[in-house]
Design a protein around this motif. Structure first.
Motif, PDB file in Angstrom:
ATOM      1  N   VAL A 133       0.822  -1.217   0.000  1.00 30.04           N
ATOM      2  CA  VAL A 133       0.000   0.000   0.000  1.00 30.04           C
ATOM      3  C   VAL A 133       0.855   1.265   0.000  1.00 30.04           C
ATOM      4  CG1 VAL A 133      -2.038  -1.059   1.020  1.00 30.04           C
ATOM      5  CG2 VAL A 133      -0.234  -0.179   2.519  1.00 30.04           C
ATOM      6  N   ASN A 134       2.111   1.173   0.437  1.00 28.23           N
ATOM      7  CA  ASN A 134       3.064   2.264   0.194  1.00 28.23           C
ATOM      8  C   ASN A 134       3.558   2.064  -1.243  1.00 28.23           C
ATOM      9  OD1 ASN A 134       2.833   3.280   2.819  1.00 28.23           O
ATOM     10  ND2 ASN A 134       4.306   1.781   3.570  1.00 28.23           N
ATOM     11  N   ALA A 135       2.734   2.474  -2.187  1.00 22.57           N
ATOM     12  CA  ALA A 135       2.773   1.921  -3.540  1.00 22.57           C
ATOM     13  C   ALA A 135       3.911   2.464  -4.392  1.00 22.57           C
ATOM     14  CB  ALA A 135       1.448   2.187  -4.233  1.00 22.57           C
ATOM     15  N   ASN A 136       4.515   1.541  -5.115  1.00 18.68           N
ATOM     16  CA  ASN A 136       5.481   1.862  -6.164  1.00 18.68           C
ATOM     17  C   ASN A 136       4.726   1.879  -7.485  1.00 18.68           C
ATOM     18  OD1 ASN A 136       7.486   1.868  -8.130  1.00 18.68           O
ATOM     19  ND2 ASN A 136       8.822   0.456  -7.014  1.00 18.68           N
ATOM     20  N   SER A 137       4.780   2.991  -8.174  1.00 25.91           N
ATOM     21  CA  SER A 137       4.007   3.130  -9.416  1.00 25.91           C
ATOM     22  C   SER A 137       4.538   2.275 -10.558  1.00 25.91           C
ATOM     23  CB  SER A 137       3.961   4.607  -9.836  1.00 25.91           C
ATOM     24  OG  SER A 137       3.236   5.366  -8.885  1.00 25.91           O
ATOM     25  N   PHE A 138       5.631   1.557 -10.317  1.00 24.20           N
ATOM     26  CA  PHE A 138       6.112   0.589 -11.302  1.00 24.20           C
ATOM     27  C   PHE A 138       4.985  -0.337 -11.750  1.00 24.20           C
ATOM     28  CE2 PHE A 138       7.217  -3.965 -11.400  1.00 24.20           C
ATOM     29  CZ  PHE A 138       7.900  -4.036 -12.606  1.00 24.20           C
ATOM     30  N   TYR A 139       4.088  -0.698 -10.828  1.00 23.65           N
ATOM     31  CA  TYR A 139       3.052  -1.683 -11.140  1.00 23.65           C
ATOM     32  C   TYR A 139       1.987  -1.144 -12.088  1.00 23.65           C
ATOM     33  CZ  TYR A 139       5.178  -4.624  -7.614  1.00 23.65           C
ATOM     34  OH  TYR A 139       6.075  -5.407  -6.913  1.00 23.65           O
ATOM     35  N   LEU A 140       2.069   0.154 -12.432  1.00 24.98           N
ATOM     36  CA  LEU A 140       1.166   0.729 -13.426  1.00 24.98           C
ATOM     37  C   LEU A 140       1.836   0.914 -14.782  1.00 24.98           C
ATOM     38  CD1 LEU A 140      -0.608   3.514 -11.303  1.00 24.98           C
ATOM     39  CD2 LEU A 140      -1.543   1.300 -12.003  1.00 24.98           C
ATOM     40  N   ILE A 156       2.468  -4.294 -16.321  1.00 22.99           N
ATOM     41  CA  ILE A 156       1.137  -4.788 -16.668  1.00 22.99           C
ATOM     42  C   ILE A 156       1.243  -6.066 -17.503  1.00 22.99           C
ATOM     43  CG2 ILE A 156      -0.943  -4.283 -18.002  1.00 22.99           C
ATOM     44  CD1 ILE A 156      -0.664  -1.369 -17.044  1.00 22.99           C
ATOM     45  N   LYS A 157       2.255  -6.130 -18.359  1.00 26.42           N
ATOM     46  CA  LYS A 157       2.465  -7.357 -19.132  1.00 26.42           C
ATOM     47  C   LYS A 157       2.750  -8.526 -18.202  1.00 26.42           C
ATOM     48  CE  LYS A 157       5.392  -9.291 -22.800  1.00 26.42           C
ATOM     49  NZ  LYS A 157       6.519  -9.021 -23.742  1.00 26.42           N
ATOM     50  N   GLN A 158       3.557  -8.287 -17.189  1.00 25.25           N
ATOM     51  CA  GLN A 158       3.862  -9.342 -16.218  1.00 25.25           C
ATOM     52  C   GLN A 158       2.630  -9.689 -15.385  1.00 25.25           C
ATOM     53  OE1 GLN A 158       7.377  -7.040 -14.659  1.00 25.25           O
ATOM     54  NE2 GLN A 158       8.328  -9.068 -14.667  1.00 25.25           N
ATOM     55  N   GLU A 159       1.903  -8.673 -14.962  1.00 30.09           N
ATOM     56  CA  GLU A 159       0.699  -8.894 -14.161  1.00 30.09           C
ATOM     57  C   GLU A 159      -0.345  -9.693 -14.929  1.00 30.09           C
ATOM     58  OE1 GLU A 159       1.681  -4.615 -12.190  1.00 30.09           O
ATOM     59  OE2 GLU A 159      -0.186  -4.822 -13.322  1.00 30.09           O
ATOM     60  N   ARG A 193      -8.569 -13.068  -8.647  1.00 33.92           N
ATOM     61  CA  ARG A 193      -8.493 -11.857  -9.454  1.00 33.92           C
ATOM     62  C   ARG A 193      -7.453 -10.913  -8.857  1.00 33.92           C
ATOM     63  NH1 ARG A 193     -14.289  -9.494  -9.270  1.00 33.92           N
ATOM     64  NH2 ARG A 193     -13.398  -8.021 -10.777  1.00 33.92           N
ATOM     65  N   LEU A 194      -6.900 -10.049  -9.701  1.00 35.07           N
ATOM     66  CA  LEU A 194      -5.826  -9.160  -9.286  1.00 35.07           C
ATOM     67  C   LEU A 194      -6.303  -7.727  -9.101  1.00 35.07           C
ATOM     68  CD1 LEU A 194      -4.016 -11.548  -9.967  1.00 35.07           C
ATOM     69  CD2 LEU A 194      -2.496  -9.982 -11.213  1.00 35.07           C
ATOM     70  N   ALA A 195      -5.648  -7.053  -8.164  1.00 37.89           N
ATOM     71  CA  ALA A 195      -5.789  -5.612  -7.974  1.00 37.89           C
ATOM     72  C   ALA A 195      -4.390  -5.049  -7.740  1.00 37.89           C
ATOM     73  CB  ALA A 195      -6.705  -5.294  -6.799  1.00 37.89           C
ATOM     74  N   VAL A 196      -4.280  -3.726  -7.748  1.00 35.30           N
ATOM     75  CA  VAL A 196      -2.987  -3.065  -7.558  1.00 35.30           C
ATOM     76  C   VAL A 196      -3.157  -1.922  -6.563  1.00 35.30           C
ATOM     77  CG1 VAL A 196      -1.249  -1.604  -8.694  1.00 35.30           C
ATOM     78  CG2 VAL A 196      -2.041  -3.683  -9.818  1.00 35.30           C
ATOM     79  N   SER A 197      -2.200  -1.779  -5.662  1.00 37.48           N
ATOM     80  CA  SER A 197      -2.142  -0.589  -4.809  1.00 37.48           C
ATOM     81  C   SER A 197      -1.525   0.548  -5.603  1.00 37.48           C
ATOM     82  CB  SER A 197      -1.283  -0.853  -3.571  1.00 37.48           C
ATOM     83  OG  SER A 197      -1.909  -1.757  -2.694  1.00 37.48           O
ATOM     84  N   VAL A 198      -2.108   1.742  -5.466  1.00 37.29           N
ATOM     85  CA  VAL A 198      -1.623   2.876  -6.250  1.00 37.29           C
ATOM     86  C   VAL A 198      -1.315   4.065  -5.358  1.00 37.29           C
ATOM     87  CG1 VAL A 198      -2.871   2.142  -8.314  1.00 37.29           C
ATOM     88  CG2 VAL A 198      -3.969   3.744  -6.719  1.00 37.29           C
ATOM     89  N   ASN A 199      -0.428   4.898  -5.862  1.00 30.20           N
ATOM     90  CA  ASN A 199      -0.049   6.145  -5.219  1.00 30.20           C
ATOM     91  C   ASN A 199      -0.907   7.262  -5.818  1.00 30.20           C
ATOM     92  OD1 ASN A 199       1.469   8.700  -4.916  1.00 30.20           O
ATOM     93  ND2 ASN A 199       3.041   7.403  -3.996  1.00 30.20           N
ATOM     94  N   PRO A 205      -8.947  -8.616 -18.023  1.00 28.81           N
ATOM     95  CA  PRO A 205     -10.364  -8.209 -18.123  1.00 28.81           C
ATOM     96  C   PRO A 205     -11.119  -8.232 -16.793  1.00 28.81           C
ATOM     97  CG  PRO A 205      -9.800  -9.728 -19.867  1.00 28.81           C
ATOM     98  CD  PRO A 205      -8.637  -9.716 -18.939  1.00 28.81           C
ATOM     99  N   ASP A 206     -10.697  -9.087 -15.862  1.00 37.25           N
ATOM    100  CA  ASP A 206     -11.396  -9.186 -14.572  1.00 37.25           C
ATOM    101  C   ASP A 206     -10.652  -8.428 -13.474  1.00 37.25           C
ATOM    102  OD1 ASP A 206      -9.227 -10.863 -14.546  1.00 37.25           O
ATOM    103  OD2 ASP A 206     -10.334 -12.680 -14.028  1.00 37.25           O
ATOM    104  N   PHE A 207      -9.883  -7.430 -13.845  1.00 39.94           N
ATOM    105  CA  PHE A 207      -9.116  -6.637 -12.882  1.00 39.94           C
ATOM    106  C   PHE A 207     -10.057  -6.021 -11.854  1.00 39.94           C
ATOM    107  CE2 PHE A 207      -6.802  -2.784 -11.526  1.00 39.94           C
ATOM    108  CZ  PHE A 207      -5.597  -3.351 -11.139  1.00 39.94           C
ATOM    109  N   ILE A 208      -9.700  -6.105 -10.568  1.00 40.75           N
ATOM    110  CA  ILE A 208     -10.585  -5.674  -9.478  1.00 40.75           C
ATOM    111  C   ILE A 208     -10.660  -4.159  -9.370  1.00 40.75           C
ATOM    112  CG2 ILE A 208     -10.882  -5.634  -6.970  1.00 40.75           C
ATOM    113  CD1 ILE A 208      -9.579  -8.451  -6.948  1.00 40.75           C
ATOM    114  N   GLY A 209      -9.496  -3.524  -9.332  1.00 40.06           N
ATOM    115  CA  GLY A 209      -9.454  -2.092  -9.104  1.00 40.06           C
ATOM    116  C   GLY A 209      -8.231  -1.706  -8.299  1.00 40.06           C
ATOM    117  N   PHE A 210      -8.328  -0.594  -7.556  1.00 43.11           N
ATOM    118  CA  PHE A 210      -7.173  -0.022  -6.885  1.00 43.11           C
ATOM    119  C   PHE A 210      -7.384   0.042  -5.377  1.00 43.11           C
ATOM    120  CE2 PHE A 210      -6.948   2.508 -11.023  1.00 43.11           C
ATOM    121  CZ  PHE A 210      -6.033   1.638 -11.600  1.00 43.11           C
TER     122      PHE A 210
END
Length: 845
Positions: free
Chosen positions: A282-289, A294-297, A310-316, A358-363
């Motif tokens: 949750v102390n998010a690194n924006s690398f994951y965006l 995203i290709k790896q995710e 299903r996957l979600a990502v923590s964002v800054n 396609p089934d990405f949860i959100g942030f």
């Protein structure tokens, strides 16, 4: 657990050595013979499928299960974005393309192992069920299921619920969706793993909470790395379970390559019904965006999708200013949550994610807390920020999980009051696709806290409860602490919430609120901060696997009993011998209460050193008050604890009237929470009959004594368990005992400076020892020259305690060992006393 009179008035009873009660060999043993079972490394977690070792039960299982039928298993393929998804070379796990394939393969693996022979996969020609078949499917996938299970029996189970039923000599595993069938498959296998009857069978189950997610903190609070300290990785890995940026020898194993441990984790998550994971801190690194991430995710999502994960990502919040997105970046001023540029930027990122997943949860968002940016930086509030992101992703069906872990010191001097003061006025003002995500207690994952007042007070907002599976303040990867009782305590806690007329609501427990039934909220979510890493056993401590397991089981049904969950886990993980089950379940049952007692008894909170949140530092004062242990203990010559009563900080007013009155009154507050709400005088008489100082010291001693008992109890199982896991837990328990004693000694020594009192000599594990007619409770006995060094009598302080001489002194001077075993409100406690014989008038040699 409330204070009771069980500890009151420790009397004295003499034990002559010749008649001293022996300790039960089922609990305390000294043998260390090689275990008869093969060594295991824990990498299968509870998904071990060893052959059933009861011949009669094995015969009954074999008679009931002769074939596996999963019709059309390959028909409904899940989405796969990655064209050439592949396992790493040498993998033992394998990828599947459908959820029914995952169910079928688990039945093949599980039943083949448990029954000690392969169980063939067969068809059902003409819709005929082979005798003894296990048939898994939905009405849509399986004509057999369609004919065998009435639609009205499946209708109440929703998308995730399953049915297990005996039908004409076969066993049916049915659900409305393929994922429900997978959940039912694991439930059926669990019955065999825990040695339950499988015929006749008519069982159904559906989850109470819809969204059962993990928050994975890949760079923080990770105690399951594969290096010596348990927090990092070897060979270029960083210790996380998923490899995104490994270097050196592990560089070739980065995603999109799929590793065995990813699928073991996916199977384990599915086995307890977990259906989502936020993959970064949750102390998010924006690398994951970024596009590369995203290709790896997408590859990870492809591998986990058949298991319903299903996957979600923590964002800054300030990610749009990150230069890695250039030229698509914003200025600080454009982070205004009402600006079109801000919302459009997040919409673009969300669309990019959804195109690959396609089934990405959100942030998940941590904003304006501990240095993380947020809408307050521009003069807005949490509602403004959460709703801005929610508006950006709503057209894509995504959710925002906005954390309430905030404690701006400018809001109020009392840190515990701040989340409600910031979020309470915003109730009912959040968008429909926003969850407010709140920790179970108002501070920070302590081993015991009062329930967070936000749960009852946010009456018109969807709330997700956040529980910490990784043991930040409960022993990390060293201490054995089963967290099921903590979570059960929280979820079943009564908030005494009322309606607008002041009448108590019929469904008002924390679990009811999270489930959404208190006020008919439309959605529900429970979040566990995960404890997975790249260690061989995935959790760093073999017993930490139990917390992962218990979280999933309670997320599915928060009304379940943590003790029953523990027994299931023990049987699935360690075996079925009565001594093994009884002893390990008993160890787990009191382990959390022991942690409370030797770390933070009677409600004194957050006494951890700041460097690692592991060891004690009650006197530490940091640059920021509300990070300092002294801020929470408020120790002085008058007493100990933080006054949050109506005459103190007034925090109690954030609760509904029944709890506010109870917590605000020092005579009525539960003693486990005493110092959360009151500054307690050292000489105040408590319910045990002892004064506060004496009770406090007693609690510390009992906590350590329980850990000592656990260590001895574990030793008694040496011949019942595999050698490797036994030895690894044995080493952890030795360190655990040392560190627990360090907590007690450090804290009691520090409080003693303020109390002005001596440490009581008649604690619950104290003992007076007699040699040559001389008795002493200090551990040092002056013995006349030429007298016998033999210990002839011991007198435990607790009249119900048992004493045993483990080692007699051989001479004067000399040393002996006396063990005292007593009962505490949370289980057995043990202390080994070193008895030192000193020649009269002299010092020991």
């Amino acid at each position: 657990m409330s204070s009771t009179d069980e500890n009151a008035g420790f009397g004295r009873r003499s034990f002559l050595i010749g008649s001293a009660a022996a300790l039960s060999t089922s609990v305390l043993g000294t043998g260390f013979a090689q275990a008869a079972t093969p060594d295991e490394d824990g990498s299968s977690l509870w998904l071990r499928y060893p052959v059933v070792d009861d011949p009669g039960l094995l015969a009954r299982y074999r008679a009931a299960v002769t074939a596996i039928v999963v019709e059309n298993a390959g028909r409904t393929k899940v989405h796969r974005h990655t064209a050439h998804l592949a396992m790493a070379p040498g993998s033992s796990e394998h990828l599947v393309e459908t959820t029914l394939q995952a169910a079928r393969d688990e039945l093949v693996r599980g039943l083949g192992g448990l029954l000690g022979r392969p169980v063939p996969v067969r068809d059902a020609p003409g819709g005929r069920i082979p005798a003894g078949a296990v048939v898994a499917g939905t009405p849509a996938s399986s004509p057999v299921i369609r004919r065998s299970v009435p639609a009205q029996d499946l209708a109440p189970l929703g998308d995730d619920g399953y049915l297990l039923r005996s039908v004409r000599g076969a066993t049916v595993i049915a659900g409305n969706t393929d994922l429900a069938v997978l959940y039912g498959t694991f439930a059926f296998l669990r019955r065999l793993q825990t040695r339950q009857a499988i015929t006749p069978l008519d069982v159904s189950s559906a989850p109470r909470i819809r969204r059962r997610y993990l928050n994975y903190w890949e760079t923080e609070r990770l105690y399951a790395g594969n290096n010596a300290t348990g927090t990092g990785g070897l060979n270029g890995e960083n210790g996380a379970i998923f490899d995104f940026t490994a270097t050196g020898a592990s560089a070739a194993l980065n995603l999109p390559v799929i590793l065995d441990r990813y699928l073991v984790a996916a199977r384990a998550m599915a086995s307890v019904g977990i259906n989502g994971i936020t993959i970064n801190n949750v102390n998010a690194n924006s690398f994951y965006l970024t596009a590369a991430a995203i290709k790896q995710e997408a590859a990870l999502a492809d591998a986990l999708r058949p298991y319903g994960i299903r996957l979600a990502v923590s964002v800054n919040y300030a990610a749009p200013t990150d230069a890695r997105f250039a030229p698509d970046t914003l200025t600080r001023e454009q982070l205004d949550p009402y600006s079109a540029q801000f919302r459009d930027w997040w919409a673009r990122r969300a669309r990019q994610l959804q195109a690959a997943i396609p089934d990405f949860i959100g942030f998940t968002v941590k904003a304006n807390s501990e240095g993380q940016p947020g809408p307050q930086d521009l003069g807005y509030d949490h509602r403004d920020g959460a709703n801005a992101l929610a508006a950006a992703v709503a057209p894509l069906g995504m959710r925002i999980f906005w954390r309430t872990f905030v404690y701006n010191a400018e809001v109020d001097r009392d840190r515990l009051k701040r989340p409600y003061l910031e979020f309470g006025p915003l109730d009912g003002k959040f968008a429909e696709n926003v969850f407010i995500q709140t920790k179970n207690g108002p501070l920070d994952y302590q081993a015991r806290e009062p329930v967070h007042p936000l749960f009852a007070r946010m009456e018109h907002t969807d709330q997700a409860i956040e529980l910490q599976i990784t043991q930040e303040y409960t022993g990390q990867n060293t201490m054995l602490c089963y967290l099921g009782p903590l979570w059960e305590e929280v979820l079943k806690a009564d908030t005494y919430a009322t309606d607008e007329h002041g009448r108590l609501l019929p469904r008002r427990r924390v679990g009811d609120i999270v489930e959404g039934t208190t006020r008919d909220r439309p959605d529900s979510a429970i979040i566990g901060v995960a404890n997975l890493g790249n260690a061989t056993n995935l959790t760093g401590h073999h017993f930490a696997q139990a917390n992962f397991f218990a979280f999933g089981r309670l997320a599915w049904d928060w009304t379940a009993e943590s003790g029953r969950i523990a027994e299931d886990w023990v049987r699935m993980t360690w075996g079925h011998h009565p001594d093994v089950v009884r002893t390990i379940v008993a160890m787990m049952a009191g382990s959390r209460e022991a942690v409370v007692n030797y770390q933070t008894p009677l409600g004194v909170a957050h006494q951890f050193r700041s460097s690692d949140h592991y060891g004690p530092a009650p006197g530490e004062r940091l640059s920021r008050d509300d990070w300092s242990p002294v801020y929470y203990n408020q120790a002085d010559t008058a007493g100990l604890g933080y006054d949050r009563s109506p005459t103190g900080s007034g925090f109690t007013a954030q609760y509904f009237p029944v709890l506010a009155a109870r917590y605000g009154d020092i005579d009525r507050v539960p003693e486990e929470l005493l110092m959360w709400f009151h500054h307690v005088p050292w000489d105040r008489r408590l319910r045990s009959g002892r004064i506060f100082w004496d009770e406090l010291v007693s609690r510390y001693d009992l906590g350590v004594g329980y850990v000592t008992w656990m260590r001895h109890a574990w030793d008694s199982l040496a011949t019942r368990l595999d050698a490797r896991r036994f030895a690894e837990v044995k080493a952890k328990l030795a360190a655990h005992e040392t560190d627990a004693a360090g907590w007690r000694d450090t804290c009691v020594g520090y409080w003693k400076q303020f109390s002005g009192r001596e440490v009581p000599a008649d604690g619950p594990l104290s003992v007076a020892v007699e040699v040559a007619g001389v008795s002493s409770a200090t551990g040092r006995i002056p013995v006349p020259t030429g007298a016998s060094p033999r210990i002839t009598k011991v007198v435990p302080a607790d009249s119900a305690a048992r004493a045993e001489v483990l080692a007699q002194p051989r001479s004067v001077p000399g040393k002996g060992i006396v063990r005292v075993t007593a009962a505490s409100p949370f289980g057995p406690v043990v202390k080994d006393h070193v008895v030192e014989l000193v020649p009269t008038g002299g010092e020991p040699g």
